[in-house]
Design a protein around this motif. Structure first.
Motif, PDB file in Angstrom:
ATOM      1  N   LEU B 281     -19.018  15.402 -37.790  1.00 45.15           N
ATOM      2  CA  LEU B 281     -19.942  16.632 -37.081  1.00 45.15           C
ATOM      3  C   LEU B 281     -19.564  16.302 -35.563  1.00 45.15           C
ATOM      4  O   LEU B 281     -19.623  17.311 -34.846  1.00 45.15           O
ATOM      5  N   LYS B 284     -16.074  17.822 -34.585  1.00 48.18           N
ATOM      6  CA  LYS B 284     -15.957  19.076 -34.797  1.00 48.18           C
ATOM      7  C   LYS B 284     -17.528  19.657 -35.379  1.00 48.18           C
ATOM      8  O   LYS B 284     -18.144  19.352 -36.289  1.00 48.18           O
ATOM      9  N   THR B 285     -18.032  20.390 -34.582  1.00 51.09           N
ATOM     10  CA  THR B 285     -19.518  20.994 -34.822  1.00 51.09           C
ATOM     11  C   THR B 285     -19.666  21.936 -35.572  1.00 51.09           C
ATOM     12  O   THR B 285     -20.682  21.975 -36.209  1.00 51.09           O
ATOM     13  N   LYS B 286     -18.584  22.594 -36.193  1.00 49.25           N
ATOM     14  CA  LYS B 286     -18.770  23.629 -37.117  1.00 49.25           C
ATOM     15  C   LYS B 286     -17.843  23.549 -38.150  1.00 49.25           C
ATOM     16  O   LYS B 286     -16.357  23.579 -37.793  1.00 49.25           O
ATOM     17  N   TRP B 287     -18.178  23.241 -39.352  1.00 51.02           N
ATOM     18  CA  TRP B 287     -17.027  23.198 -40.542  1.00 51.02           C
ATOM     19  C   TRP B 287     -17.361  24.379 -41.706  1.00 51.02           C
ATOM     20  O   TRP B 287     -18.434  24.626 -41.948  1.00 51.02           O
ATOM     21  N   LYS B 288     -16.240  24.848 -42.273  1.00 47.24           N
ATOM     22  CA  LYS B 288     -16.426  25.500 -43.497  1.00 47.24           C
ATOM     23  C   LYS B 288     -17.024  24.464 -44.561  1.00 47.24           C
ATOM     24  O   LYS B 288     -16.477  23.294 -44.585  1.00 47.24           O
ATOM     25  N   ALA B 315     -27.847  18.866 -39.934  1.00 45.07           N
ATOM     26  CA  ALA B 315     -26.862  19.961 -40.002  1.00 45.07           C
ATOM     27  C   ALA B 315     -27.578  20.999 -40.705  1.00 45.07           C
ATOM     28  O   ALA B 315     -28.247  20.847 -41.465  1.00 45.07           O
ATOM     29  N   GLU B 318     -25.165  27.723 -42.768  1.00 38.66           N
ATOM     30  CA  GLU B 318     -25.269  29.250 -42.540  1.00 38.66           C
ATOM     31  C   GLU B 318     -24.234  29.939 -43.196  1.00 38.66           C
ATOM     32  O   GLU B 318     -23.316  29.646 -43.673  1.00 38.66           O
ATOM     33  N   TRP B 325     -20.915  28.084 -43.959  1.00 36.80           N
ATOM     34  CA  TRP B 325     -20.478  27.021 -42.628  1.00 36.80           C
ATOM     35  C   TRP B 325     -21.623  26.128 -42.425  1.00 36.80           C
ATOM     36  O   TRP B 325     -22.842  26.365 -42.330  1.00 36.80           O
ATOM     37  N   HIS B 327     -23.260  23.656 -39.566  1.00 34.06           N
ATOM     38  CA  HIS B 327     -23.341  23.525 -38.189  1.00 34.06           C
ATOM     39  C   HIS B 327     -23.959  22.196 -37.668  1.00 34.06           C
ATOM     40  O   HIS B 327     -25.070  22.239 -38.209  1.00 34.06           O
ATOM     41  N   GLN B 328     -23.475  21.582 -36.973  1.00 35.96           N
ATOM     42  CA  GLN B 328     -24.221  20.320 -36.591  1.00 35.96           C
ATOM     43  C   GLN B 328     -25.490  20.859 -35.677  1.00 35.96           C
ATOM     44  O   GLN B 328     -25.494  21.661 -34.820  1.00 35.96           O
ATOM     45  N   ARG B 348     -32.416  28.185 -31.906  1.00 34.16           N
ATOM     46  CA  ARG B 348     -31.407  27.962 -32.680  1.00 34.16           C
ATOM     47  C   ARG B 348     -31.356  29.211 -33.899  1.00 34.16           C
ATOM     48  O   ARG B 348     -30.372  29.666 -34.097  1.00 34.16           O
TER      49      ARG B 348
END
Lengths: 137, 395
Positions: B281, B284-288, B315, B318, B325, B327-328, B348
């Protein structure tokens, strides 16, 4: 900044506290400057833990009350530090070294107070009674 | 012989004493009255307490364990203070007394109120910044002379700069994963820590150590050529728990390097898995979601199994259309004061379900305020239909 709070005696002596509702007015204005050694009134213990405090022509009635939590009497002592380096670090913002070291010392403890919360009762002075008596007689 | 006030309190009925200002009376209130309970009193008498605060702070009083706000409570009553033996009405000036009737009960000072103590949360907001100025890294020699620049702080300096008890400060330093290296407390660079964890795990495999019963001293010895002992301990603490009774945590820290029977550690798979997830994270703060889970399982040691539930508080998932997804959103980066924490949470996400919200409130500890009270104060709970999950929105 740290201020140590300690008790050097290890066994604090008990102080007494007298609490009055209202304030003590000093009539002779000249005395405001120097009230040291001025007598305020007479305290007298009555039966049942009651106290009376006679101030001038007023008598206050009060009680001895145990405090729910004790009060400590603190006295601050400021020591100048002798560290000669302290002047040099002055501008660097190194705060802890240049401040005079303060310390709070516990010098006593209060566990009871004499609380006078009622309105003062006027004392009818004896000389007046005598005068009246003479008039009548 | 003059009566002291205390003997007046114990006096027989009817005798009279005169009350007056003592020779030494001071009208400038030289004393402060501090209300304490018996427990505080005992600690004060035995070991002393400390008042802490900078120029702009409100002062707090710290015991070894707790922090108290100091509130001045003023009174409109007249409060007269009488020491146990009459001062100033005593002594060598015996000639003066004929005209001046001198006080047998001598008042030395008045008080316009007293200080009350209210337990409060420690104020440690600046601690993270203080220990993060220069994270400990590989390429450093451990000389002590290099800390002259005010970037590094010793225990005493941290204690003077934070408004917290020793116990609370120590706890906070542990949570920040700081180590006392040389004389200075500082966080450890994450890459360095990651490196250390990898080497620790492979050393465990090589030496056939049980990960549930690592001997602290043995681990330190085998790694000491590359890693200073306090960092190894911080690592064991970060990724494990002390098994067995922990040695008394000394205020001055060094002895946590441990010796004897108490230095057994059990590594915690979950903590290690979370560590690897955080690495991902961080890059990359956003992952599938499915990509993340795949990647995560791959970089984590093979004998550990990862679970999305481990990332609660680190995390958020969403849903965007059919895709999920990750998100951190790390709890450790959020403010510690409740009002600021809730503001951050609601900026947030405007709506929270309890399931998601709970991990972000776990570490909020304010004396006298429960999580329920905080929810009432800062959130609005609504439930559109009786069967739906309640959601929390900003108040």
């Amino acid at each position: 900044m740290l201020i140590p709070l300690k008790c050097s005696c290890g066994d604090c002596q008990e102080w007494a506290m007298i609490e009055l509702q209202g304030s003590i007015e000093i009539q002779q204005s000249g005395l405001l400057e120097k009230i040291q050694a001025l007598t305020i009134g007479t305290l007298c213990k009555r039966a049942g833990g009651k106290f009376t405090f006679t101030v001038g022509y007023h008598e206050l009635e009060g009680l001895q009350v145990a405090l729910k939590k004790p009060l400590l009497i603190l006295k601050s002592r400021t020591q100048e530090i002798q560290d000669e380096n302290s002047m040099e670090v002055d501008s660097t913002g190194n705060v802890s070294k240049q401040e005079p070291r303060a310390e709070l010392q516990v010098i006593g403890i209060i566990r009871h107070k004499l609380l006078f919360k009622s309105r003062p009762k006027a004392l009818i002075s004896k000389p007046e009674v005598k005068v009246k008596g003479r008039v009548k007689g | 012989m003059r009566e002291s006030m205390i003997s007046v309190l114990k006096l027989d009925v009817d005798p009279q004493v005169s009350v007056g200002y003592a020779e030494t009376f001071r009208s400038d209130e030289p004393y402060r009255l501090l209300e304490v309970d018996e427990a505080l009193l005992q600690e004060l008498l035995h070991s002393g307490l400390t008042i802490k605060g900078g120029r702009e702070d409100e002062a707090v009083l710290c015991t070894s364990k707790a922090t108290f706000a100091m509130k001045f409570v003023s009174t409109s009553n007249t409060v007269l203070l009488v020491p146990p033996s009459p001062r100033g009405s005593d002594g060598c000036d015996a000639e003066v007394d004929e005209d001046l009737p001198r006080a047998e009960v001598g008042i030395v000072a008045t008080a316009s109120g007293h200080i009350e103590l209210v337990e409060t949360a420690p104020r440690l907001e600046n601690l993270q910044a203080l220990v993060s100025r220069r994270p400990f890294k590989d390429d450093e020699n451990l000389g002590e002379e290099e800390a002259e620049d005010g970037e590094l702080y010793t225990w005493d300096e941290l204690s003077a700069r934070t408004q917290a008890s020793d116990h609370q400060l120590r706890d906070a330093l542990r949570k920040l994963e700081a180590a006392e290296i040389g004389r200075f407390w500082r966080v450890v660079d994450p890459d360095y820590m990651h490196n250390l964890l990898g080497i620790l795990l492979s050393a465990a495999v090589q030496n056939d150590w049980s990960l549930k019963a690592l001997q602290g001293s043995e681990v330190i010895r085998s790694l000491e050529a590359h890693f200073p002992a306090p960092v190894v301990i911080t690592c064991l603490d970060k990724f494990g728990v002390r098994a067995g009774p922990s040695p008394k945590n000394p205020v001055q820290g060094q002895e946590s390097c441990g010796s004897g029977a108490a230095d057994l550690w059990a590594l915690d798979d979950e903590k290690i898995c979370i560590h690897y997830a955080k690495l991902l994270l961080r890059d990359k703060t956003k992952w599938k979601l499915e990509d993340f889970l795949e990647e995560w399982a791959m970089i984590t040691p093979s004998w550990m199994s990862v679970d999305l539930n481990m990332l609660r508080g680190e995390a958020l998932v969403e849903k965007v259309g059919l895709e999920s997804w990750l998100h951190q959103f790390s709890c450790s980066l959020l403010p510690c004061r409740p009002d600021a924490r809730f503001t951050a949470l609601f900026s947030r996400r405007s709506k929270w379900e309890w399931e998601d919200l709970e991990p972000y409130l776990k570490d909020l500890r304010v004396p006298g305020q429960s999580v329920e009270a905080m929810l009432l104060k800062y959130t609005r709970k609504s439930q559109p239909t009786p069967t739906s999950t309640p959601v929390y929105t900003a108040r």
